[in-house]
Design a protein around this motif. Sequence first.
Motif, mmCIF file in Angstrom:
data_model
loop_
_atom_site.group_PDB
_atom_site.id
_atom_site.type_symbol
_atom_site.label_atom_id
_atom_site.label_comp_id
_atom_site.label_asym_id
_atom_site.label_seq_id
_atom_site.Cartn_x
_atom_site.Cartn_y
_atom_site.Cartn_z
ATOM 1 N N ARG A 73 8.753 10.878 -8.825
ATOM 2 C CA ARG A 73 9.589 10.946 -7.631
ATOM 3 C C ARG A 73 9.134 12.090 -6.725
ATOM 4 O O ARG A 73 8.883 13.205 -7.210
ATOM 5 C CB ARG A 73 11.037 11.164 -8.075
ATOM 6 C CG ARG A 73 12.078 11.017 -6.994
ATOM 7 C CD ARG A 73 13.459 11.134 -7.572
ATOM 8 N NE ARG A 73 13.649 12.428 -8.243
ATOM 9 C CZ ARG A 73 14.822 12.893 -8.660
ATOM 10 N NH1 ARG A 73 15.916 12.154 -8.505
ATOM 11 N NH2 ARG A 73 14.918 14.058 -9.260
ATOM 12 N N PRO A 74 8.975 11.860 -5.403
ATOM 13 C CA PRO A 74 8.497 12.922 -4.515
ATOM 14 C C PRO A 74 9.283 14.224 -4.623
ATOM 15 O O PRO A 74 8.700 15.312 -4.548
ATOM 16 C CB PRO A 74 8.640 12.300 -3.118
ATOM 17 C CG PRO A 74 8.464 10.831 -3.350
ATOM 18 C CD PRO A 74 9.118 10.570 -4.684
ATOM 19 N N ALA A 75 10.577 14.136 -4.832
ATOM 20 C CA ALA A 75 11.400 15.343 -4.932
ATOM 21 C C ALA A 75 11.044 16.186 -6.147
ATOM 22 O O ALA A 75 11.345 17.391 -6.187
ATOM 23 C CB ALA A 75 12.880 14.958 -4.992
ATOM 24 N N LEU A 128 0.820 -1.217 0.000
ATOM 25 C CA LEU A 128 0.000 0.000 0.000
ATOM 26 C C LEU A 128 0.849 1.260 0.000
ATOM 27 O O LEU A 128 0.534 2.235 -0.688
ATOM 28 C CB LEU A 128 -0.943 -0.009 1.213
ATOM 29 C CG LEU A 128 -2.010 -1.089 1.242
ATOM 30 C CD1 LEU A 128 -2.903 -0.905 2.466
ATOM 31 C CD2 LEU A 128 -2.845 -1.076 -0.038
ATOM 32 N N VAL A 129 1.916 1.260 0.777
ATOM 33 C CA VAL A 129 2.742 2.457 0.932
ATOM 34 C C VAL A 129 4.003 2.306 0.083
ATOM 35 O O VAL A 129 4.789 1.379 0.285
ATOM 36 C CB VAL A 129 3.112 2.684 2.404
ATOM 37 C CG1 VAL A 129 3.978 3.937 2.541
ATOM 38 C CG2 VAL A 129 1.858 2.814 3.262
ATOM 39 N N GLN A 130 4.163 3.208 -0.867
ATOM 40 C CA GLN A 130 5.327 3.203 -1.748
ATOM 41 C C GLN A 130 5.760 4.646 -1.998
ATOM 42 O O GLN A 130 4.979 5.571 -1.834
ATOM 43 C CB GLN A 130 4.991 2.571 -3.106
ATOM 44 C CG GLN A 130 4.414 1.181 -3.064
ATOM 45 C CD GLN A 130 4.079 0.678 -4.451
ATOM 46 O OE1 GLN A 130 4.585 1.176 -5.471
ATOM 47 N NE2 GLN A 130 3.198 -0.316 -4.531
ATOM 48 N N LEU A 131 6.984 4.820 -2.434
ATOM 49 C CA LEU A 131 7.467 6.099 -2.924
ATOM 50 C C LEU A 131 8.021 5.881 -4.322
ATOM 51 O O LEU A 131 8.800 4.951 -4.544
ATOM 52 C CB LEU A 131 8.545 6.686 -2.009
ATOM 53 C CG LEU A 131 8.094 7.142 -0.617
ATOM 54 C CD1 LEU A 131 9.286 7.663 0.174
ATOM 55 C CD2 LEU A 131 7.023 8.225 -0.721
ATOM 56 N N SER A 132 7.637 6.722 -5.250
ATOM 57 C CA SER A 132 8.067 6.551 -6.631
ATOM 58 C C SER A 132 9.551 6.845 -6.794
ATOM 59 O O SER A 132 10.114 7.705 -6.099
ATOM 60 C CB SER A 132 7.261 7.476 -7.542
ATOM 61 O OG SER A 132 7.724 7.380 -8.872
ATOM 62 N N THR A 133 10.175 6.155 -7.718
ATOM 63 C CA THR A 133 11.573 6.425 -8.076
ATOM 64 C C THR A 133 11.690 6.954 -9.506
ATOM 65 O O THR A 133 12.795 7.102 -10.022
ATOM 66 C CB THR A 133 12.412 5.137 -7.943
ATOM 67 O OG1 THR A 133 11.829 4.107 -8.761
ATOM 68 C CG2 THR A 133 12.466 4.670 -6.507
#
Length: 238
Positions: free
Chosen positions: A191-193, A113-118
């Motif tokens: 990507r979050p950044a 469920l919890v991911q961060l895009s790359t």
Amino acid sequence: MSAFSPAQRAAAEFLGTALLVAAVVGSGIMADRLTADGAIALLGNALATGAILVCLITLFGPISGAHFNPAVTFVFLGRGSISARMAGAYLGAQVVGGVAGTLLAHAMFELPLVQLSTTIRTGGAQWLAEAVATFGLLAVILGGIRFNPVAIPWLVGLYITAAYWWTASTSFANPAVALARSLTDTFSGIRPADVPGFVLAELAGATAAATLFGWLLAPDRSGLRQALSAPAADTSTA
């Protein structure tokens, strides 16, 4: 005054944004699983997004206006079409709804469920593309309201489907969607950044569209003023 309460309107924004993001992320996952061809995957992602927008705007438009997008709410706030308090409620509903949509898509496809895009999406060309994509989206919405309101669901759906292909960024054109897509490390992620650059570009595009089309779509009243100021014809008889 709206026939729907503030709670109903905010709920419509939450549900609409959640289902929109679930469609964007979910169709990206499905496309990526079904084909190794990036062009076909993008086509599937674009068609699903455009189609769901037609449905969601038709369904929720009469309740909340179907913004599903902080950039749209920002423009309507500037036009005086929504109060600051209601705009704040919309913004919160859109952001939370977008995150919920990403989580829903992950759950449906049995992903964490919890991911961060790359996925890296940054640079001047990407930001320009997002500004242009959002400019075009607001132009379509404002022009549709002015000339053919009933066509707005189709106008927006078709525009986004096309903009997936002619913008370098694949047309996020939505700060809430950009944030939500940073939480998925799948086909549609960012990507979050890289999200702040996208959001700033989107708001810049929305502001430009509101400014230009606020002028372009305004009726020309110069003829009316001239008619009103002209001397009245002498209709008296001798």
